[in-house]
Write a protein that holds these residues in place. Structure first.
Motif, PDB file in Angstrom:
ATOM      1  N   SER A 110       0.834  -1.205   0.000  1.00 34.11           N
ATOM      2  CA  SER A 110       0.000   0.000   0.000  1.00 34.11           C
ATOM      3  C   SER A 110       0.863   1.247   0.000  1.00 34.11           C
ATOM      4  N   TRP A 184      -7.373   5.262  -6.969  1.00 36.43           N
ATOM      5  CA  TRP A 184      -7.820   4.154  -6.141  1.00 36.43           C
ATOM      6  C   TRP A 184      -7.990   2.883  -6.969  1.00 36.43           C
ATOM      7  N   ASN A 187      -4.297   1.758  -7.777  1.00 34.76           N
ATOM      8  CA  ASN A 187      -3.510   1.404  -6.588  1.00 34.76           C
ATOM      9  C   ASN A 187      -4.092   0.209  -5.839  1.00 34.76           C
ATOM     10  N   LEU A 188      -5.413   0.145  -5.744  1.00 35.20           N
ATOM     11  CA  LEU A 188      -6.026  -0.985  -5.057  1.00 35.20           C
ATOM     12  C   LEU A 188      -5.759  -2.283  -5.804  1.00 35.20           C
ATOM     13  N   THR A 191      -2.036  -3.115  -5.301  1.00 32.75           N
ATOM     14  CA  THR A 191      -1.746  -3.565  -3.939  1.00 32.75           C
ATOM     15  C   THR A 191      -2.228  -4.986  -3.705  1.00 32.75           C
TER      16      THR A 191
END
Length: 233
Positions: A110, A184, A187-188, A191
């Motif tokens: 993260s 988001w 990145n989500l 991750t």
């Protein structure tokens, strides 16, 4: 939110497939395998369904509708049957250490993703060393999220069929289409996939070498360069 529902359904689809081939007694390893397999299958299904409706004004809308329908039917009938085949099994582990290892990987992943790319007051913030890569690839994400890139072309070379591995960027755009902002969504996805991959590297080391230490060392060594090639340039 539809994006969260999409990811949850992807995990259950992965479970439907994985439970026929491997049995994990460790929940984090099980979820890691479910997520990677599920998101791969879900991405392909959504993309192919969207491509089939490329003549419509909003192919992604139809692609996601078909995904939710097919996934719902598959889950309903799939979980009514008992899985019969397990080619591999990863045995019990100390839940405390598995949880700590998973949490450490997730926190680091993260930090790595959200620390290099984000949105601040409608402005994209990209780490300097990522500009060359993210510049063209973010346009590819947006071409799916708010555009009509079916059949898929590379945005900077209009008219040419794409010759680039684009499904990751397609799924990031799809998550944005389903409600997340571009940072988001990207990145989500990054991750979760990185965390899941490292957990499966750990599982692979344990299955092949029957050693917990081997699997975890292998996962940590993923972040180190495999040779001295970089030093010669």
């Amino acid at each position: 939110m539809l994006s969260a529902l999409y990811l949850i359904i992807a995990v259950f689809l992965g479970e439907l497939i994985c439970r026929r081939f491997i049995k994990f007694d460790s929940l984090p390893h099980r979820l890691a395998a479910d997520f990677l397999i599920g998101i791969l299958v879900s991405t392909w299904l959504t993309y192919i369904a969207s491509l089939a409706f490329y003549r419509t004004a909003n192919p992604l809308l139809y692609g996601n509708i078909i995904f939710f329908v097919i996934a719902g039917v598959s889950l309903y009938f799939g979980f009514r049957e008992r899985a019969s085949l397990n080619f591999f099994r990863l045995g019990e582990d100390d839940d405390r250490w598995v949880s700590l290892f998973t949490a450490a990987i997730f926190i680091f992943s993260s930090w790595l993703m959200f620390g290099t790319f984000g949105v601040d007051a409608d402005h994209l913030k990209i780490a300097a060393f990522l500009m060359n890569d993210f510049g063209p690839n973010l346009s590819l994400v947006q071409s799916f999220a708010v555009g009509h890139n079916f059949p898929t072309e590379y945005p900077h070379f209009i008219g040419e069929p794409i010759r680039y591995h684009f499904l990751f960027w397609f799924q990031a755009g799809n998550l944005e289409f389903l409600g997340l902002n571009i940072a988001w969504g990207l990145n989500l996805l990054s991750t979760l996939t990185l965390t899941a991959m490292l957990l499966l590297i750990d599982a692979f080391g344990r299955i092949v070498f029957d050693s917990k230490a081997t699997g975890r060392i292998a996962a940590v060594l993923f972040f180190f360069h495999g040779g001295d090639a970089a030093g010669r340039f």
